[in-house]
Design an enzyme around this catalytic site. Structure first.
Site, PDB file in Angstrom:
ATOM      1  N   HIS A   1      -6.501   6.949  -2.741  1.00 26.57           N
ATOM      2  CA  HIS A   1      -7.359   5.955  -2.073  1.00 26.57           C
ATOM      3  C   HIS A   1      -6.677   5.213  -0.929  1.00 26.57           C
ATOM      4  CE1 HIS A   1      -5.275   2.860  -4.431  1.00 26.57           C
ATOM      5  NE2 HIS A   1      -5.843   1.970  -3.629  1.00 26.57           N
ATOM      6  N   ASP A   2      -5.345   5.212  -0.870  1.00 30.60           N
ATOM      7  CA  ASP A   2      -4.640   4.549   0.235  1.00 30.60           C
ATOM      8  C   ASP A   2      -3.653   5.487   0.928  1.00 30.60           C
ATOM      9  OD1 ASP A   2      -5.694   1.977   0.551  1.00 30.60           O
ATOM     10  OD2 ASP A   2      -4.479   1.124  -1.047  1.00 30.60           O
TER      11      ASP A   2
ATOM     12  N   HIS B   1       0.843  -1.204   0.000  1.00 31.14           N
ATOM     13  CA  HIS B   1       0.000   0.000   0.000  1.00 31.14           C
ATOM     14  C   HIS B   1       0.878   1.253   0.000  1.00 31.14           C
ATOM     15  CE1 HIS B   1      -2.845  -3.068   1.641  1.00 31.14           C
ATOM     16  NE2 HIS B   1      -3.620  -2.476   0.739  1.00 31.14           N
TER      17      HIS B   1
ATOM     18  N   HIS C   1       1.425   1.596  -5.761  1.00 32.91           N
ATOM     19  CA  HIS C   1       0.096   0.969  -5.828  1.00 32.91           C
ATOM     20  C   HIS C   1      -0.957   2.013  -6.177  1.00 32.91           C
ATOM     21  CE1 HIS C   1      -3.551  -1.185  -4.875  1.00 32.91           C
ATOM     22  NE2 HIS C   1      -3.829  -0.337  -3.895  1.00 32.91           N
TER      23      HIS C   1
ATOM     24  N   ASP D   1      -8.904  -1.049  -8.007  1.00 27.78           N
ATOM     25  CA  ASP D   1      -8.154  -1.459  -6.813  1.00 27.78           C
ATOM     26  C   ASP D   1      -7.942  -2.972  -6.787  1.00 27.78           C
ATOM     27  OD1 ASP D   1      -6.812  -0.909  -4.409  1.00 27.78           O
ATOM     28  OD2 ASP D   1      -8.620  -1.221  -3.213  1.00 27.78           O
TER      29      ASP D   1
END
Length: 212
Positions: A90-91, A48, A52, A202
């Site tokens: 998103h992460d 993560h 990524h 994802d």
């Protein structure tokens, strides 16, 4: 492997390809600052990490490109911007452990978000904190109030949809559209479309060639 700075520079041709800088008056310096700030928000986790984030960003770009004109039937311009911002963020701030771990140790973020989609709430909040704390990196700064409201809603919901505990719920909503096309006239349809594209991106690694 590409370094974070090299990845960040790729955001310009992508935003240019979708005319996002022109449509939403995003300067080159703002876009550069945004990518740099997001990059710094990712830790050097084995998975993560910023690489990524770019993998998911690229998958979203690929799906939009593949859909081409079809995407215009159910996505507005601000939705495309929301999808790409959500994908890159998103992460962001991921600590390298999962929601269950956060819950079991009663971490600060688990307490903050009451054990509900802990990491995903953290990522969404961090995404907007980057833009609030660093105005020169705010790619949403020129949006109208209505556009910003929709962008914030879609980005947050899109990031929250990456929580696998929500998978079946989101899939049920998506299946309801098998015989009923998405429409631009429905904000709920557009929100689901953005969330579904981000969630699919994802999970896209198994679909890629091994070299990727």
């Amino acid at each position: 492997y590409m370094q974070n700075a090299d990845l960040s520079r790729l955001i310009h041709p992508v935003f240019s390809a979708f005319d996002l800088q022109v449509d939403f008056r995003i300067s080159d310096s703002t876009l550069t600052a945004f990518a740099q700030q997001v990059s710094q928000g990712y830790f050097k986790n084995p998975f993560h990490n910023y690489a990524h984030a770019w993998s998911v960003f690229q998958a979203c770009t690929h799906m939009l490109y593949t859909l081409q004109g079809a995407a215009n039937t159910f996505l507005c311009r601000v939705d495309v911007l929301s999808l790409l911002v959500g994908a890159l963020c998103h992460d962001i701030g991921h600590p390298g452990t999962n929601n269950m771990f956060q819950q079991k140790i009663c971490s600060d973020i688990a307490l903050l978000y009451n054990d509900v989609s802990i990491l995903e709430n953290h990522h969404a909040a961090t995404c907007f904190k980057v833009m609030v704390d660093t105005p020169e990196a705010n790619v949403l700064g020129s949006l109208s109030k209505k556009e910003f409201r929709n962008a914030r809603r879609f980005i947050c919901h899109g990031i929250l949809s990456t929580d696998m505990s929500r998978h079946e719920r989101e899939l049920t909503l998506l299946r309801a559209h098998l015989n009923t096309p998405f429409t631009k006239d429905s904000e709920d349809d557009r929100q689901l479309a953005v969330a579904s594209l981000l969630h699919a991106a994802d999970l896209s690694n198994p679909c890629r060639e091994p070299a990727l």
